[in-house]
Design a protein around this motif. Structure first.
Motif, PDB file in Angstrom:
ATOM      1  N   LEU A   1     -24.237  -7.315  15.051  1.00 50.40           N
ATOM      2  CA  LEU A   1     -22.826  -6.964  14.867  1.00 50.40           C
ATOM      3  C   LEU A   1     -22.572  -6.679  13.395  1.00 50.40           C
ATOM      4  N   GLU A   2     -21.906  -5.546  13.142  1.00 48.04           N
ATOM      5  CA  GLU A   2     -21.621  -5.188  11.758  1.00 48.04           C
ATOM      6  C   GLU A   2     -20.545  -6.093  11.187  1.00 48.04           C
ATOM      7  N   GLU A   3     -20.757  -6.551   9.974  1.00 45.21           N
ATOM      8  CA  GLU A   3     -19.771  -7.375   9.288  1.00 45.21           C
ATOM      9  C   GLU A   3     -18.978  -6.509   8.326  1.00 45.21           C
ATOM     10  N   TYR A   4     -17.766  -6.944   8.089  1.00 48.17           N
ATOM     11  CA  TYR A   4     -16.866  -6.166   7.250  1.00 48.17           C
ATOM     12  C   TYR A   4     -17.304  -6.242   5.806  1.00 48.17           C
ATOM     13  N   GLU A   5     -17.411  -5.101   5.168  1.00 52.36           N
ATOM     14  CA  GLU A   5     -17.771  -5.059   3.758  1.00 52.36           C
ATOM     15  C   GLU A   5     -16.528  -5.205   2.887  1.00 52.36           C
ATOM     16  N   LEU A   6     -16.699  -5.816   1.724  1.00 56.35           N
ATOM     17  CA  LEU A   6     -15.556  -6.057   0.850  1.00 56.35           C
ATOM     18  C   LEU A   6     -14.909  -4.752   0.388  1.00 56.35           C
ATOM     19  N   ASP A   7     -15.744  -3.738   0.086  1.00 63.66           N
ATOM     20  CA  ASP A   7     -15.169  -2.519  -0.444  1.00 63.66           C
ATOM     21  C   ASP A   7     -14.370  -1.769   0.604  1.00 63.66           C
ATOM     22  N   GLU A   8     -14.623  -2.076   1.893  1.00 65.36           N
ATOM     23  CA  GLU A   8     -13.854  -1.411   2.922  1.00 65.36           C
ATOM     24  C   GLU A   8     -12.421  -1.937   2.990  1.00 65.36           C
TER      25      GLU A   8
ATOM     26  N   VAL B   1     -38.991 -10.352  10.199  1.00 59.34           N
ATOM     27  CA  VAL B   1     -37.843 -11.229  10.446  1.00 59.34           C
ATOM     28  C   VAL B   1     -36.711 -10.920   9.476  1.00 59.34           C
ATOM     29  N   GLU B   2     -37.042 -10.769   8.207  1.00 63.33           N
ATOM     30  CA  GLU B   2     -36.013 -10.530   7.194  1.00 63.33           C
ATOM     31  C   GLU B   2     -35.308  -9.188   7.422  1.00 63.33           C
ATOM     32  N   SER B   3     -36.066  -8.157   7.780  1.00 61.74           N
ATOM     33  CA  SER B   3     -35.454  -6.848   8.025  1.00 61.74           C
ATOM     34  C   SER B   3     -34.549  -6.885   9.240  1.00 61.74           C
ATOM     35  N   ALA B   4     -34.971  -7.609  10.272  1.00 61.77           N
ATOM     36  CA  ALA B   4     -34.152  -7.681  11.485  1.00 61.77           C
ATOM     37  C   ALA B   4     -32.853  -8.433  11.239  1.00 61.77           C
ATOM     38  N   LEU B   5     -32.841  -9.360  10.287  1.00 60.07           N
ATOM     39  CA  LEU B   5     -31.638 -10.167  10.054  1.00 60.07           C
ATOM     40  C   LEU B   5     -30.721  -9.562   8.995  1.00 60.07           C
ATOM     41  N   PHE B   6     -31.292  -8.922   7.973  1.00 63.53           N
ATOM     42  CA  PHE B   6     -30.476  -8.543   6.825  1.00 63.53           C
ATOM     43  C   PHE B   6     -30.413  -7.041   6.543  1.00 63.53           C
ATOM     44  N   TYR B   7     -31.427  -6.291   6.899  1.00 65.41           N
ATOM     45  CA  TYR B   7     -31.487  -4.897   6.462  1.00 65.41           C
ATOM     46  C   TYR B   7     -31.309  -3.895   7.605  1.00 65.41           C
ATOM     47  N   HIS B   8     -32.010  -4.118   8.688  1.00 62.76           N
ATOM     48  CA  HIS B   8     -31.987  -3.137   9.777  1.00 62.76           C
ATOM     49  C   HIS B   8     -31.570  -3.782  11.096  1.00 62.76           C
TER      50      HIS B   8
ATOM     51  N   ARG C   1     -23.096 -18.758  13.637  1.00 59.48           N
ATOM     52  CA  ARG C   1     -22.580 -17.407  13.405  1.00 59.48           C
ATOM     53  C   ARG C   1     -23.733 -16.400  13.272  1.00 59.48           C
ATOM     54  N   ALA C   2     -24.834 -16.831  12.673  1.00 63.48           N
ATOM     55  CA  ALA C   2     -25.993 -15.943  12.559  1.00 63.48           C
ATOM     56  C   ALA C   2     -26.510 -15.551  13.930  1.00 63.48           C
ATOM     57  N   PHE C   3     -26.486 -16.500  14.890  1.00 66.05           N
ATOM     58  CA  PHE C   3     -26.927 -16.187  16.248  1.00 66.05           C
ATOM     59  C   PHE C   3     -25.933 -15.276  16.960  1.00 66.05           C
ATOM     60  N   ILE C   4     -24.662 -15.366  16.572  1.00 66.82           N
ATOM     61  CA  ILE C   4     -23.662 -14.500  17.192  1.00 66.82           C
ATOM     62  C   ILE C   4     -23.802 -13.066  16.683  1.00 66.82           C
ATOM     63  N   THR C   5     -23.949 -12.942  15.355  1.00 67.40           N
ATOM     64  CA  THR C   5     -24.028 -11.599  14.774  1.00 67.40           C
ATOM     65  C   THR C   5     -25.389 -10.962  14.992  1.00 67.40           C
ATOM     66  N   SER C   6     -26.428 -11.755  15.159  1.00 66.96           N
ATOM     67  CA  SER C   6     -27.777 -11.222  15.360  1.00 66.96           C
ATOM     68  C   SER C   6     -28.349 -11.751  16.665  1.00 66.96           C
TER      69      SER C   6
ATOM     70  N   SER D   1     -23.056  -4.978  22.291  1.00 71.78           N
ATOM     71  CA  SER D   1     -24.193  -4.698  23.163  1.00 71.78           C
ATOM     72  C   SER D   1     -25.487  -4.943  22.402  1.00 71.78           C
ATOM     73  N   CYS D   2     -26.478  -5.340  23.119  1.00 66.42           N
ATOM     74  CA  CYS D   2     -27.787  -5.608  22.545  1.00 66.42           C
ATOM     75  C   CYS D   2     -28.795  -4.696  23.228  1.00 66.42           C
ATOM     76  N   ASP D   3     -29.429  -3.836  22.448  1.00 64.57           N
ATOM     77  CA  ASP D   3     -30.369  -2.866  22.998  1.00 64.57           C
ATOM     78  C   ASP D   3     -31.628  -3.590  23.451  1.00 64.57           C
ATOM     79  N   ALA D   4     -31.780  -3.733  24.760  1.00 59.39           N
ATOM     80  CA  ALA D   4     -32.922  -4.482  25.298  1.00 59.39           C
ATOM     81  C   ALA D   4     -34.240  -3.774  25.018  1.00 59.39           C
ATOM     82  N   GLU D   5     -34.216  -2.461  25.072  1.00 61.89           N
ATOM     83  CA  GLU D   5     -35.468  -1.717  24.843  1.00 61.89           C
ATOM     84  C   GLU D   5     -35.980  -1.936  23.428  1.00 61.89           C
ATOM     85  N   LYS D   6     -35.099  -1.800  22.445  1.00 63.37           N
ATOM     86  CA  LYS D   6     -35.526  -1.969  21.058  1.00 63.37           C
ATOM     87  C   LYS D   6     -35.907  -3.407  20.767  1.00 63.37           C
TER      88      LYS D   6
END
Length: 988
Positions: free
Chosen positions: A682-689, A668-675, A804-809, A735-740
């Protein structure tokens, strides 16, 4: 007068010598010896008489040496060493014993300082005298070494040999030939007692002596093949220690003539040499060394052609048992000889017979724990590498011979066994699969041997080597696509474990291979950790580069539309390093092989005892491998990697609760925060960008006042003044990859499924609780009840962040859908449902501002509402007819939807708390609510009924099904028809 004095001395000398045979003390007087020595200078004609006298002195010394009275009974030491400590009689006769020393010294001075004519004279006399004395006083047959040690203790014998050696150094070539002939003639006369003298003095003329001895022995062999060649073999054996090179040269010449006979006597050479090897291991070793240097493939044909000639000798025809035993007597080139024979065994039957007999005898000696010289040869480093090379041969006989030899030496040297396992496991058998038979036979060990080495240490050795290779980058150039040693090792281990499972591995005891590999589980996990970490780093790096490029393009588009310029932003270039790609592909294949091995040996099963740190590490790596497997390029590869991970995860979660907890949390943690990017996040904007200087960051300036779980969060996501709008990806890219996602849900299901208790929902409840912990940012108000609708203003910001978590993930919807099908697990995610319902309710109310603006069917708010209603229906948290609301919600206006959510959904859930207590457990262990048998209170459905009545032209069929049929079913229940649990479509 002087002449007369000499003649008188001569007369007295002759009388004394003639009458002194019965009185040795008279003959050994120093004065008499001095007179005799004087005659050599003054009266040369008396030379023969004087030398006869010297011979008598030597005879007296040898006689005393062998006499029992001159030997100490306790120590056995001769009189020469008992002079100081012997008895009175021994001390009296010691002078007689050492009388010849004066003669030896004088004659030696005569050789070195006198005329050259003395050297051949004294040499021939000494040879004849030594031969007679040795033959006269030899009491029993001894080896040449023993004879040398025995006679050289005698002062007279030692003096004579010293004289001969001194004379040989002064001889010319012609004189040397004469002396050699004299020595050989003496050997012919006294072959049993003169051999040690020839061996001792042969070093002066090694080439001549060796060739003459070989010729002499061969002539005797021709005359009588039953003759004993002890003397000839003894001489050659003694000379081998210092003159092996000369003996090898002689053997080389004789073998050339023997294999290509031109004379009748040449036919006997090979049988003679083979017979001679039976007498001495040193001769055998020397002959084998010469033969191996000479051997070529063409020589085999010559041997086969000449064999009938050799077999005509009756003794040679019966030599095969002695030849088999000969291999065990070799301390060099024995293994090489056996391998040479094994290569020819398929072509020649006699080679196969010789090989079988030799190997059986060799293994029998090992079983009897007998030591033999061949073990020394097998333990050499050079031999070890040669055997390893032969283990990979396509010739089955050569391969199996090498393996048997390695097993033999491993019984005495266990480290060779471990090294061999390590070496063979790292080889590739792709081109010739049959060559893996050597590895299989090796793992079977040597049957019958006590305390034979265990294969587990060999596995540990190869795994340690691979660990070092994986941790340290290999700088040696490797051709792309070449399998690494690590890949070959795990590929071979997988083949072996699969064969053992199918009972195709008879050489190894049942479960021995699996048990040994489980003992090495920590090493295997360490290699997997190193491999997975590198793959994860590369995966994250690629994802960040792609995300940065995507946002850069979107930011440029947004700022250009708003008048902003981003000329200073440079495009990030993707490093397309082909070498890194090849390495990552190799690491991916290696990871697949390691996980296959873990599944084959059932790593982490309940039957295996593992330490807690190892359990935790294996669980984390299993989850990481699953996400790494999702990066495979094809659907088939992704599915294969996922199924490997399923088996690994399910076994761990079934065996240990701590394993299930860690696996589910990591998933669960990897699916939400790491991978999450792998699952459509959805990718969020990084501060350094945004390229904002660090001192301008407001978050850093306010760190002294902000605290709590929301200190690093903000509900303002539009952008930064002066920097432009925050880039937002277009809707078509969400888009959400249904297969994965399907693979991910199967991974969660594999962790939650309990094979012993199929209907156990403990795992799904754990997922639900984990979601609440990771998605909800506040530790307060996370209970199950729904509060009054007015209370949502207190938790509005947290609810927005959950939304927002449900929107981005988007994968969160799929996870909740999985949980909803396993009632009552979704009850523990009540806070998430409450946040979604509250935000949807407030957003639909906000739509009142634009009353006449139609709502699109794919609008995010509409989709969120429908999915929420589907979840509530699938989990039976709302009863019919509310359970069918998701099918008609899109036909209502925004105010109507807000009214339905508040009056029907929120109020019902507020009064009926989503709790596991609402569900009953049937006989099969399933949790469910029989809501179809209970009529829902009017205050929860009247609003829906009235709104649907206004739209009967659109919702007539739905109204009939939801209200008319439901009322009839409740009013007239049919016991024959079981209450149907309402079903719903799967959440997208």
């Amino acid at each position: 007068m002087l002449q007369q004095n000499i003649l008188d001395q001569l007369k007295q000398f002759i009388e004394t010598v003639s009458n002194g045979h019965s009185n040795p003390q008279l003959l050994t007087k120093p004065s008499l010896i001095k007179v005799a020595l004087g005659f050599l200078d003054e009266l040369p004609a008396t030379r023969d008489i004087v030398f006869d006298y010297f011979g008598i002195l030597a005879d007296i010394g040898v006689q005393l040496y062998v006499s029992p009275e001159m030997v100490d009974q306790k120590t056995g030491m001769p009189v020469s060493q008992m002079k100081q400590g012997g008895n009175r009689q021994q001390q009296m006769r010691a002078e007689e014993y050492e009388s010849f020393n004066m003669v030896k010294t004088s004659l030696q001075n005569l050789v070195w300082k006198g005329p050259p004519a003395w050297s051949p004279l004294i040499a021939n006399w000494s040879l004849e005298l030594v031969a007679k004395l040795s033959d006269k006083y030899t009491q029993r047959r001894m080896t040449i070494t023993a004879s040398c040690n025995y006679w050289l203790e005698c002062s007279a014998m030692h003096g004579l040999l010293t004289l001969i050696n001194s004379c040989f150094r002064k001889l010319s070539n012609a004189e040397a030939e004469s002396c050699v002939e004299t020595m050989l003639n003496a050997f012919h006369r006294y072959p049993m007692t003169f051999d040690w003298i020839v061996a001792r003095l042969g070093g002066c003329f090694p080439n001549k002596i060796i060739m003459q001895i070989l010729q002499c022995g061969m002539k005797r062999f021709v005359e009588d093949y039953r003759c004993h060649l002890d003397s000839e073999a003894g001489i050659l054996d003694y000379m081998t220690s210092c003159h092996e090179q000369q003996l090898s040269a002689a053997f080389h010449e004789m073998l050339k003539d023997g294999l290509a006979p031109k004379k009748s006597l040449d036919v006997v050479i090979v049988p003679f040499l083979m017979i001679t090897t039976n007498y001495s291991d040193a001769i055998l070793q020397c002959l084998v060394n010469v033969f191996i240097d000479m051997f070529t493939e063409d020589m085999c044909e010559a041997i086969v052609q000449k064999a009938p000639l050799w077999l005509s000798n009756k003794m040679f025809a019966d030599m095969q048992p002695s030849l088999n035993n000969a291999v065990l007597r070799l301390n060099q080139h024995g293994a090489k000889l056996l391998l040479m024979v094994s290569r020819m065994a398929e072509k020649y039957v006699w080679c196969q017979d010789f090989l079988d007999t030799s190997m059986q005898e060799l293994e029998q000696w090992v079983l009897n724990m007998r030591n033999f010289p061949l073990l020394v040869d097998l333990a050499f480093e050079e031999t070890k590498y040669m055997l390893w090379k032969s283990c990979l041969s396509t010739n089955v006989l050569e391969q199996q011979t090498a393996v048997r030899l390695l097993l033999v030496v491993s019984s005495q040297h266990p480290h060779i066994y471990y090294q061999t396992i390590s070496e063979l496991l790292r080889k590739s058998y792709a081109e010739h699969p049959s060559t893996i038979g050597a590895l299989m036979r090796l793992l079977g060990g040597q049957s019958g041997v006590v305390n034979f080495p265990n294969i587990a240490k060999g596995f540990k050795m190869v795994l340690e080597d691979i660990t070092l290779q994986e941790q340290v980058n290999n700088r040696l150039p490797v051709e792309p696509g070449t399998p690494t040693e690590a890949y070959n090792t795990f590929y071979n281990l997988n083949i072996l474990t699969k064969m053992q499972k199918k009972n195709h591995f008879p050489h190894v005891k049942p479960q021995l291979l699996t048990q040994s590999l489980n003992e090495c589980l920590s090493k295997i996990i360490q290699i997997l950790d190193c491999t997975i970490q590198k793959l994860v780093l590369r995966m994250d790096k690629d994802a960040s580069v792609r995300s940065a490029e995507k946002f850069r393009l979107q930011q440029v588009s947004n700022n250009n539309n708003n008048g902003y310029s981003n000329d200073g932003i440079k495009r990030a270039k993707l490093d397309l390093n082909l070498d890194d790609d090849f390495k990552d592909a190799a690491r991916m294949r290696l990871a697949h092989q390691i996980v296959d091995l873990l599944n084959n040996i059932e790593a982490g099963a309940r039957t295996n005892v593992l330490r807690t740190p190892l359990v935790l590490k294996l669980a984390v790596l299993s989850v990481k491998y699953f996400f790494v497997g999702l990066t495979e390029q094809t659907v088939i590869r992704r599915a294969a990697a996922a199924h490997r991970a399923y088996a690994l995860l399910q076994r761990q979660c079934t065996a240990r609760k701590i394993g299930r907890t860690v696996c589910l949390r990591e998933l669960v943690e990897s699916a939400l925060f790491y991978h999450g990017h792998l699952l459509g996040q959805l990718e969020e904007y990084e501060l350094d960008e945004l390229r904002i200087p660090e001192h301008e960051l407001l978050i850093l300036q306010n760190l002294h006042t902000n605290s709590g779980t929301n200190s690093n969060r903000s509900v303002l996501h539009s952008g930064i003044i002066g920097r432009g709008l925050r880039p937002v990806l277009p809707t078509n890219e969400r888009s959400c990859d249904a297969e994965k996602q399907a693979l991910y849900l199967k991974a969660l299901n594999a962790c939650c499924t309990d094979l012993d208790k199929p209907n156990n929902v403990e795992g799904y409840s754990l997922v639900s609780l984990t979601l609440v912990e990771l998605v909800s940012t506040d530790v307060m108000y996370n209970g199950l009840p729904f509060p009054d609708e007015e209370f949502t203003r207190v938790t509005m910001e947290r609810d927005m962040q959950i939304r927002r978590a449900f929107i981005t993930s988007p994968v969160l919807w799929a996870v909740l859908g999985l949980i909803a099908t396993h009632r009552p697990a979704l009850c523990y995610s009540s806070v998430l449902l409450r946040a979604l319902c509250a935000t949807c309710l407030h957003h639909w109310r906000g739509k009142n501002v634009n009353k006449f603006q139609p709502t699109a069917a794919n609008d995010e708010l509409m989709l969120c509402t429908k999915k929420l209603l589907q979840l509530l229906a699938m989990s039976q948290l709302i009863p019919p007819p509310l359970a069918n609301l998701h099918t008609i919600i899109e036909h209502f206006e925004a105010p109507e939807i807000a009214l339905l959510l508040r009056e029907c959904i929120w109020n019902y859930l507020k009064d009926h708390v989503p709790s596991p207590a609402l569900f009953h457990v049937d006989n099969n262990g399933l949790h469910w609510r029989n809501t179809s048998q209970v009529k829902v209170a009017p205050q929860y459905v009247d609003t829906l009924r009235q709104l649907m009545q206004k739209k009967l032209n659109k919702l007539g069929p739905h109204y009939h099904q939801m209200f008319i049929m439901t009322d009839l079913h409740v009013a007239n229940p049919n016991p024959a028809i079981p209450a149907a649990i309402s079903t719903a479509t799967t959440v997208d």
